[in-house]
Design a protein around this motif. Sequence first.
Motif, PDB file in Angstrom:
ATOM      1  N   THR A   1      -7.259   7.193  -4.282  1.00  0.00           N
ATOM      2  CA  THR A   1      -6.234   8.008  -4.918  1.00  0.00           C
ATOM      3  C   THR A   1      -5.146   8.436  -3.933  1.00  0.00           C
ATOM      4  O   THR A   1      -5.324   8.372  -2.726  1.00  0.00           O
ATOM      5  CB  THR A   1      -6.878   9.273  -5.529  1.00  0.00           C
ATOM      6  OG1 THR A   1      -7.690   9.909  -4.530  1.00  0.00           O
ATOM      7  CG2 THR A   1      -7.734   8.932  -6.726  1.00  0.00           C
ATOM      8  N   LEU A   2      -4.042   8.902  -4.497  1.00  0.00           N
ATOM      9  CA  LEU A   2      -2.957   9.426  -3.666  1.00  0.00           C
ATOM     10  C   LEU A   2      -3.387  10.747  -3.019  1.00  0.00           C
ATOM     11  O   LEU A   2      -3.231  10.942  -1.819  1.00  0.00           O
ATOM     12  CB  LEU A   2      -1.706   9.633  -4.521  1.00  0.00           C
ATOM     13  CG  LEU A   2      -0.483  10.207  -3.809  1.00  0.00           C
ATOM     14  CD1 LEU A   2       0.017   9.254  -2.731  1.00  0.00           C
ATOM     15  CD2 LEU A   2       0.629  10.519  -4.803  1.00  0.00           C
ATOM     16  N   LEU A   3      -3.920  11.652  -3.833  1.00  0.00           N
ATOM     17  CA  LEU A   3      -4.443  12.925  -3.339  1.00  0.00           C
ATOM     18  C   LEU A   3      -5.931  12.760  -3.060  1.00  0.00           C
ATOM     19  O   LEU A   3      -6.667  12.244  -3.895  1.00  0.00           O
ATOM     20  CB  LEU A   3      -4.236  14.041  -4.371  1.00  0.00           C
ATOM     21  CG  LEU A   3      -2.807  14.250  -4.883  1.00  0.00           C
ATOM     22  CD1 LEU A   3      -2.764  15.409  -5.874  1.00  0.00           C
ATOM     23  CD2 LEU A   3      -1.837  14.474  -3.740  1.00  0.00           C
TER      24      LEU A   3
ATOM     25  N   LEU B   1      -3.041  -2.895  -2.748  1.00  0.00           N
ATOM     26  CA  LEU B   1      -1.921  -2.009  -2.430  1.00  0.00           C
ATOM     27  C   LEU B   1      -2.420  -0.572  -2.457  1.00  0.00           C
ATOM     28  O   LEU B   1      -3.077  -0.147  -3.403  1.00  0.00           O
ATOM     29  CB  LEU B   1      -0.799  -2.201  -3.450  1.00  0.00           C
ATOM     30  CG  LEU B   1       0.481  -1.386  -3.262  1.00  0.00           C
ATOM     31  CD1 LEU B   1       1.154  -1.715  -1.932  1.00  0.00           C
ATOM     32  CD2 LEU B   1       1.445  -1.637  -4.424  1.00  0.00           C
ATOM     33  N   SER B   2      -2.104   0.175  -1.425  1.00  0.00           N
ATOM     34  CA  SER B   2      -2.513   1.569  -1.328  1.00  0.00           C
ATOM     35  C   SER B   2      -1.524   2.476  -2.052  1.00  0.00           C
ATOM     36  O   SER B   2      -0.309   2.316  -1.900  1.00  0.00           O
ATOM     37  CB  SER B   2      -2.584   1.970   0.151  1.00  0.00           C
ATOM     38  OG  SER B   2      -2.482   3.360   0.310  1.00  0.00           O
TER      39      SER B   2
ATOM     40  N   ARG C   1      -7.482  -4.794   1.255  1.00  0.00           N
ATOM     41  CA  ARG C   1      -6.277  -4.760   2.086  1.00  0.00           C
ATOM     42  C   ARG C   1      -6.650  -4.357   3.510  1.00  0.00           C
ATOM     43  O   ARG C   1      -7.730  -3.806   3.764  1.00  0.00           O
ATOM     44  CB  ARG C   1      -5.282  -3.741   1.523  1.00  0.00           C
ATOM     45  CG  ARG C   1      -5.823  -2.307   1.524  1.00  0.00           C
ATOM     46  CD  ARG C   1      -4.829  -1.314   0.943  1.00  0.00           C
ATOM     47  NE  ARG C   1      -5.327   0.060   1.039  1.00  0.00           N
ATOM     48  CZ  ARG C   1      -6.056   0.667   0.127  1.00  0.00           C
ATOM     49  NH1 ARG C   1      -6.403   0.013  -0.978  1.00  0.00           N
ATOM     50  NH2 ARG C   1      -6.445   1.923   0.301  1.00  0.00           N
ATOM     51  N   LEU C   2      -5.708  -4.606   4.420  1.00  0.00           N
ATOM     52  CA  LEU C   2      -5.847  -4.137   5.794  1.00  0.00           C
ATOM     53  C   LEU C   2      -5.023  -2.875   6.035  1.00  0.00           C
ATOM     54  O   LEU C   2      -5.405  -2.043   6.850  1.00  0.00           O
ATOM     55  CB  LEU C   2      -5.405  -5.229   6.772  1.00  0.00           C
ATOM     56  CG  LEU C   2      -6.199  -6.548   6.723  1.00  0.00           C
ATOM     57  CD1 LEU C   2      -5.761  -7.465   7.866  1.00  0.00           C
ATOM     58  CD2 LEU C   2      -7.692  -6.302   6.780  1.00  0.00           C
ATOM     59  N   HIS C   3      -3.891  -2.707   5.343  1.00  0.00           N
ATOM     60  CA  HIS C   3      -3.093  -1.492   5.535  1.00  0.00           C
ATOM     61  C   HIS C   3      -3.780  -0.316   4.839  1.00  0.00           C
ATOM     62  O   HIS C   3      -4.368  -0.453   3.776  1.00  0.00           O
ATOM     63  CB  HIS C   3      -1.664  -1.691   5.001  1.00  0.00           C
ATOM     64  CG  HIS C   3      -1.545  -1.647   3.493  1.00  0.00           C
ATOM     65  ND1 HIS C   3      -1.693  -2.764   2.700  1.00  0.00           N
ATOM     66  CD2 HIS C   3      -1.303  -0.613   2.642  1.00  0.00           C
ATOM     67  CE1 HIS C   3      -1.538  -2.435   1.432  1.00  0.00           C
ATOM     68  NE2 HIS C   3      -1.293  -1.139   1.361  1.00  0.00           N
TER      69      HIS C   3
ATOM     70  N   SER D   1       0.564  -2.016 -10.817  1.00  0.00           N
ATOM     71  CA  SER D   1      -0.784  -1.644 -11.271  1.00  0.00           C
ATOM     72  C   SER D   1      -1.863  -2.666 -10.938  1.00  0.00           C
ATOM     73  O   SER D   1      -2.999  -2.287 -10.621  1.00  0.00           O
ATOM     74  CB  SER D   1      -0.778  -1.382 -12.784  1.00  0.00           C
ATOM     75  OG  SER D   1      -0.318  -2.519 -13.498  1.00  0.00           O
ATOM     76  N   ALA D   2      -1.553  -3.947 -11.007  1.00  0.00           N
ATOM     77  CA  ALA D   2      -2.589  -4.962 -10.740  1.00  0.00           C
ATOM     78  C   ALA D   2      -3.063  -4.900  -9.292  1.00  0.00           C
ATOM     79  O   ALA D   2      -4.257  -5.004  -9.011  1.00  0.00           O
ATOM     80  CB  ALA D   2      -2.060  -6.356 -11.074  1.00  0.00           C
ATOM     81  N   TRP D   3      -2.125  -4.720  -8.370  1.00  0.00           N
ATOM     82  CA  TRP D   3      -2.490  -4.652  -6.950  1.00  0.00           C
ATOM     83  C   TRP D   3      -3.170  -3.317  -6.615  1.00  0.00           C
ATOM     84  O   TRP D   3      -4.065  -3.271  -5.783  1.00  0.00           O
ATOM     85  CB  TRP D   3      -1.248  -4.859  -6.096  1.00  0.00           C
ATOM     86  CG  TRP D   3      -0.711  -6.261  -6.195  1.00  0.00           C
ATOM     87  CD1 TRP D   3      -1.234  -7.400  -5.635  1.00  0.00           C
ATOM     88  CD2 TRP D   3       0.453  -6.682  -6.917  1.00  0.00           C
ATOM     89  NE1 TRP D   3      -0.472  -8.494  -5.954  1.00  0.00           N
ATOM     90  CE2 TRP D   3       0.584  -8.090  -6.740  1.00  0.00           C
ATOM     91  CE3 TRP D   3       1.400  -6.022  -7.680  1.00  0.00           C
ATOM     92  CZ2 TRP D   3       1.620  -8.829  -7.307  1.00  0.00           C
ATOM     93  CZ3 TRP D   3       2.431  -6.756  -8.252  1.00  0.00           C
ATOM     94  CH2 TRP D   3       2.527  -8.134  -8.061  1.00  0.00           C
TER      95      TRP D   3
END
Length: 471
Positions: A134-136, A255-256, A14-16, A247-249
């Motif tokens: 990860t998120l954290l 997807l972040s 991804r770019l974002h 989940s797939a992305w």
Amino acid sequence: MHQRAILWFRNDLRLHDNVALCEAIQKSHHVYLVYCFDPRDYAETAIGLPKTGPYRAKFLLESLQALKDNLQAIGSDLIIRQGIPEHVIPQLAKEIKVQAVFASKEVVCEEMESALEKKLASEGIALSLVWQSTLLHVDDIPWPIRNVPDVFSQFRKEAEGVTPVREMANKPCCLPPLDMEAGSLPSLEDLGLETARQDERAVLPYKGGETAALQRLQQYLWDHDCLKAYKETRDGLLGADYSSKFSAWLANGSLSPRMIYREVKRYEQERTKNRSTYWLIFELLWRDYFRFVAKKYGNKLLQPEGLKDKPVDQCNDEGSFKRWKNAETGVPFIDANMRELNATGFLSNRGRQNVASFLIKDLRVNWTWGALYFESLLIDHDVSSNWGNWSYIAGVGNDPRENRYFNIMSQAKRYDPRGEYVRYWIPELSDLPGKKIHYPTALPAAELAATGISIGKDYPKPMVDFQKWLY
């Protein structure tokens, strides 16, 4: 400041919110963007299937095409190479005379990353591995990795209140043009795979890539307004919107997780904040946890004895495994789920837990075979989540309970009370009324005969005795 650098895309397509990409741009005048197809990812595993099967490979190719398109839109392109990354990346780095290689840090890849670092160092090239899956952030959690709790509830309680979610990295608006041949994406055939079937019964017409991922995020949260009821619907079995399907992305980094978090927080401000909005973040924390555990234990996660070095009562029964994977167990709820997996490359979370429990606890088959089968079939395979969940159910992972067993009949009646899911995937049993479709051989002979269904002819005889679940 480096004159030239490589950004090696891995599971961050991804770019974002791509921290590795941003660091490469900030620290280099010219960044070469590379993806390498590793032949080991398509090699045959111990169960005779490719490690990456057609469904996930198709999704990956779509994701890479989307990445190429998005890079071309801001002036650059994606370099495509095939081969062992530890060989290909240093060779390419030497060829284009770069001073540094940037990439995302992955789990259960220590040996490969170490080998790559040594080869680059021998050429005077630095390797910078960036944690961003990860998120954290791994550096922000309140323990060093070696002390990450072995129980999720303790991890969540101690981490979520004190660990901030970092701000998202900026999306680049322009990049220098590529001054070399980019190379083209391989086909499924080039990767030694068959064409992935597109089954109209799939919960979602999955398409890989960042663009599709952001569209799904917009659709689920904002257009369909599904988040407000996520906790109540997440154990569904039919339809696109019973769960987020992110989940797939997430798995290949289109997807972040921080993008999802940001949108959930915006949703809470603009629409509603409730248990469901929290629960989607809760699921991201589960994903984080499996990543941190995989980093803590490494390849131990992939061993039959699991994280506990505990022998498991299991066998390498190829006949039982074949009937399980071919949806021929004679247990409708199990077979319906396996038919969905085989036909689409996707399976609900509830379905995954049930078919895993059945293979491990009822058939006593080697749990790692099930994990390998999921790894090959699932569009959203993530090594830490997949192997973490399988070892969890096998009793050799992160679970304080020693015997996590699913009563298949109770599960079927609870989550498919009218038998709609089984009817959808096993139409030959459609004439069985209501929830009786879940246990055809437990019906009185006359009642079964009245339907015209012959067990053993129209549908397999069960591999286990249903009576074990009915009392």
